[in-house]
Design an enzyme around this catalytic site. Structure first.
Site, PDB file in Angstrom:
ATOM      1  N   GLY A   1       0.843  -1.262   0.126  1.00 30.72           N
ATOM      2  CA  GLY A   1       0.070   0.004   0.016  1.00 30.72           C
ATOM      3  C   GLY A   1       0.755   1.369   0.142  1.00 30.72           C
TER       4      GLY A   1
ATOM      5  N   TYR B   1     -13.100  -3.241  11.579  1.00 29.15           N
ATOM      6  CA  TYR B   1     -11.687  -2.653  11.585  1.00 29.15           C
ATOM      7  C   TYR B   1     -11.003  -2.755  12.812  1.00 29.15           C
ATOM      8  CZ  TYR B   1      -8.043   0.915  10.450  1.00 29.15           C
ATOM      9  OH  TYR B   1      -6.896   1.868  10.548  1.00 29.15           O
TER      10      TYR B   1
ATOM     11  N   ALA C   1     -11.414  -5.120  14.965  1.00 34.36           N
ATOM     12  CA  ALA C   1     -11.479  -6.683  15.095  1.00 34.36           C
ATOM     13  C   ALA C   1     -10.119  -6.915  14.500  1.00 34.36           C
ATOM     14  CB  ALA C   1     -12.451  -7.594  14.792  1.00 34.36           C
TER      15      ALA C   1
ATOM     16  N   ILE D   1      -4.399  10.303  11.327  1.00 33.15           N
ATOM     17  CA  ILE D   1      -3.270  10.891  10.277  1.00 33.15           C
ATOM     18  C   ILE D   1      -3.968  11.633   9.048  1.00 33.15           C
ATOM     19  CG2 ILE D   1      -1.182  10.388   9.369  1.00 33.15           C
ATOM     20  CD1 ILE D   1      -1.397   9.795  12.348  1.00 33.15           C
TER      21      ILE D   1
ATOM     22  N   SER E   1       1.304   3.433  -2.474  1.00 34.72           N
ATOM     23  CA  SER E   1       1.137   4.520  -3.385  1.00 34.72           C
ATOM     24  C   SER E   1       0.535   5.780  -3.053  1.00 34.72           C
ATOM     25  CB  SER E   1      -0.210   3.941  -4.455  1.00 34.72           C
ATOM     26  OG  SER E   1      -1.288   3.530  -3.530  1.00 34.72           O
TER      27      SER E   1
HETATM   28  P1  NAP Z   1      -4.836   5.432   2.302  1.00 39.39           P
HETATM   29  O1  NAP Z   1      -4.234   6.695   2.261  1.00 39.39           O
HETATM   30  O2  NAP Z   1      -6.060   5.085   2.279  1.00 39.39           O
HETATM   31  O3  NAP Z   1      -3.745   4.354   1.679  1.00 39.39           O
HETATM   32  C1  NAP Z   1      -4.329   2.935   1.578  1.00 39.39           C
HETATM   33  C2  NAP Z   1      -2.840   2.398   0.518  1.00 39.39           C
HETATM   34  O4  NAP Z   1      -3.257   0.900   0.851  1.00 39.39           O
HETATM   35  C3  NAP Z   1      -3.177   2.649  -0.705  1.00 39.39           C
HETATM   36  O5  NAP Z   1      -1.876   2.509  -1.189  1.00 39.39           O
HETATM   37  C4  NAP Z   1      -3.780   1.423  -1.378  1.00 39.39           C
HETATM   38  O6  NAP Z   1      -3.632   1.346  -2.637  1.00 39.39           O
HETATM   39  C5  NAP Z   1      -3.445   0.273  -0.527  1.00 39.39           C
HETATM   40  N1  NAP Z   1      -4.412  -0.727  -0.581  1.00 39.39           N
HETATM   41  C6  NAP Z   1      -5.615  -0.600  -0.003  1.00 39.39           C
HETATM   42  N2  NAP Z   1      -6.079  -2.037  -0.207  1.00 39.39           N
HETATM   43  C7  NAP Z   1      -5.223  -2.754  -0.781  1.00 39.39           C
HETATM   44  C8  NAP Z   1      -5.174  -4.059  -1.120  1.00 39.39           C
HETATM   45  N3  NAP Z   1      -6.077  -4.800  -1.072  1.00 39.39           N
HETATM   46  N4  NAP Z   1      -4.062  -4.582  -1.803  1.00 39.39           N
HETATM   47  C9  NAP Z   1      -2.810  -3.862  -1.823  1.00 39.39           C
HETATM   48  N5  NAP Z   1      -2.809  -2.526  -1.509  1.00 39.39           N
HETATM   49  C10 NAP Z   1      -4.148  -1.903  -0.866  1.00 39.39           C
HETATM   50  O7  NAP Z   1      -4.349   4.761   3.839  1.00 39.39           O
HETATM   51  P2  NAP Z   1      -3.622   5.501   4.981  1.00 39.39           P
HETATM   52  O8  NAP Z   1      -4.380   6.401   5.825  1.00 39.39           O
HETATM   53  O9  NAP Z   1      -2.237   5.777   4.664  1.00 39.39           O
HETATM   54  O10 NAP Z   1      -3.343   4.054   5.902  1.00 39.39           O
HETATM   55  C11 NAP Z   1      -2.204   3.312   5.667  1.00 39.39           C
HETATM   56  C12 NAP Z   1      -2.441   2.333   7.027  1.00 39.39           C
HETATM   57  O11 NAP Z   1      -2.214   2.865   8.342  1.00 39.39           O
HETATM   58  C13 NAP Z   1      -3.629   1.404   6.878  1.00 39.39           C
HETATM   59  O12 NAP Z   1      -3.219  -0.099   7.451  1.00 39.39           O
HETATM   60  C14 NAP Z   1      -4.334   1.875   8.175  1.00 39.39           C
HETATM   61  O13 NAP Z   1      -5.529   0.923   8.619  1.00 39.39           O
HETATM   62  C15 NAP Z   1      -3.505   2.557   9.084  1.00 39.39           C
HETATM   63  N6  NAP Z   1      -3.888   3.623   9.870  1.00 39.39           N
HETATM   64  C16 NAP Z   1      -4.382   4.680   9.209  1.00 39.39           C
HETATM   65  C17 NAP Z   1      -4.613   5.785   9.971  1.00 39.39           C
HETATM   66  C18 NAP Z   1      -4.993   7.138   9.709  1.00 39.39           C
HETATM   67  O14 NAP Z   1      -5.137   7.878  10.296  1.00 39.39           O
HETATM   68  N7  NAP Z   1      -4.822   7.381   8.317  1.00 39.39           N
HETATM   69  C19 NAP Z   1      -4.910   5.634  11.357  1.00 39.39           C
HETATM   70  C20 NAP Z   1      -4.571   4.397  11.962  1.00 39.39           C
HETATM   71  C21 NAP Z   1      -4.254   3.341  11.052  1.00 39.39           C
HETATM   72  P3  NAP Z   1      -4.398   2.174  -4.052  1.00 39.39           P
HETATM   73  O15 NAP Z   1      -3.622   3.465  -3.814  1.00 39.39           O
HETATM   74  O16 NAP Z   1      -3.974   1.275  -5.165  1.00 39.39           O
HETATM   75  O17 NAP Z   1      -5.818   2.015  -3.710  1.00 39.39           O
END
Ligand code: NAP
Length: 248
Positions: free
Chosen positions: A12, A155, A157, A188, A14
């Site tokens: 993930g 989420y 779980a 974030i 990108s």
């Molecule tokens: P995001 O901006 O929505 O980006 C998600 C990334 O994961 C993208 O690169 C997406 O690829 C990729 N992805 C999603 N489903 C996928 C799949 N089935 N196979 C391969 N790639 C996949 O998310 P983020 O906020 O950066 O979150 C990153 C991680 O941190 C996640 O695990 C999230 O649960 C965790 N997290 C985030 C926050 C927050 O506040 N943002 C808080 C707690 C935890 P595409 O671009 O191709 O769709």
């Protein structure tokens, strides 16, 4: 942090936190295998940024929620780079909804992406790490694992399971020099939290000791330390990068 000569697979990568992690590791001297699901233009942009840092980067498109894909992606990375020193299980999704309104698909998609995919990816990278007696694995959990909000049962779980899995892997892999940790971000500034930040701002701010959201780079710094050779004595840990959310 001396990642010179090392290769990291960031899932993930990108957008959001994954992209920031990939850039941080590259800045610290690591070559990068970048997985993403469907955002090709954004993945190519991330790769261009990494390339400008003078590191090697290759893209590995694949939907990790398909159980065939984690092993295929890892095989591809190994064929291209020859080794994987660092795995960052970052790919994740939310489908927030009260449990009574969640479809089976909402439950399965969130569990498959946030929990089963990291398990299968570790299963794919671990044998070679065990043979080389070196590895660093960092799983992206969430403050929702310990402090879930309404509508986050699927989420929470998945992320709670991921934290337990992190500890289980720390136990299984420690004797061969493989350290396994998790980072649990709060709120974030990424695409994932657009809706939460615009609709739940007052409630979230009231629970945040530091009264602000963080940028992806702040999470990336924590991930980079745990993923680095400088981390020699921390394993099975969950590091909260949450502005004090877990205390509220
Ligand atoms: P995001 O901006 O929505 O980006 C998600 C990334 O994961 C993208 O690169 C997406 O690829 C990729 N992805 C999603 N489903 C996928 C799949 N089935 N196979 C391969 N790639 C996949 O998310 P983020 O906020 O950066 O979150 C990153 C991680 O941190 C996640 O695990 C999230 O649960 C965790 N997290 C985030 C926050 C927050 O506040 N943002 C808080 C707690 C935890 P595409 O671009 O191709 O769709």
């Amino acid at each position: 942090m001396d990642f010179e000569g090392q290769v990291a697979l960031v899932t993930g990568g990108s957008r959001g936190i994954g992209r920031a992690v990939a850039l941080k590791l590259a800045q610290e001297g690591c070559d990068i295998a970048l997985n993403y699901r469907s955002s090709t233009a954004e993945a190519e942009q991330a790769a261009e940024q990494i390339g400008k840092l003078g590191r090697r980067v290759e893209l590995f498109q694949g939907d990790l929620s398909d159980p065939e894909v984690p092993h295929a992606v890892v095989s591809g990375v190994r064929a291209a780079f020859g080794q994987i020193d660092v795995l960052v299980n970052n790919a994740g999704i939310t489908r927030d909804e009260l449990l009574v309104n969640q479809s089976l698909d909402d439950i399965r998609a969130v569990l498959d992406t946030n929990l089963v995919a990291p398990m299968l990816t570790v299963q794919a990278v671990a044998p070679a790490m065990l043979r080389r007696r070196y590895g660093r694995i960092v799983n992206l959990s969430s403050s929702a694992a310990s402090k879930p909000g309404r509508g986050q049962s699927n989420y929470a779980a998945a992320k709670g399971g991921l934290e337990a899995f992190t500890k289980a892997m720390a136990v299984e892999l420690a004797s061969r020099g493989i350290l396994v940790n998790a980072v649990a971000p709060g709120v974030i500034n990424t695409d994932m939290t657009d809706a939460i930040r615009s609709h739940g701002e007052d409630e979230i701010m009231s629970r945040l000791l530091l009264k602000s959201y963080a940028e992806p780079e702040t999470v990336a710094d924590a991930v980079a330390y745990l993923a680095s050779p400088r981390n020699t004595y921390t394993t099975g840990e969950v590091l909260h990068v949450d502005g004090g959310l877990k205390m509220a």
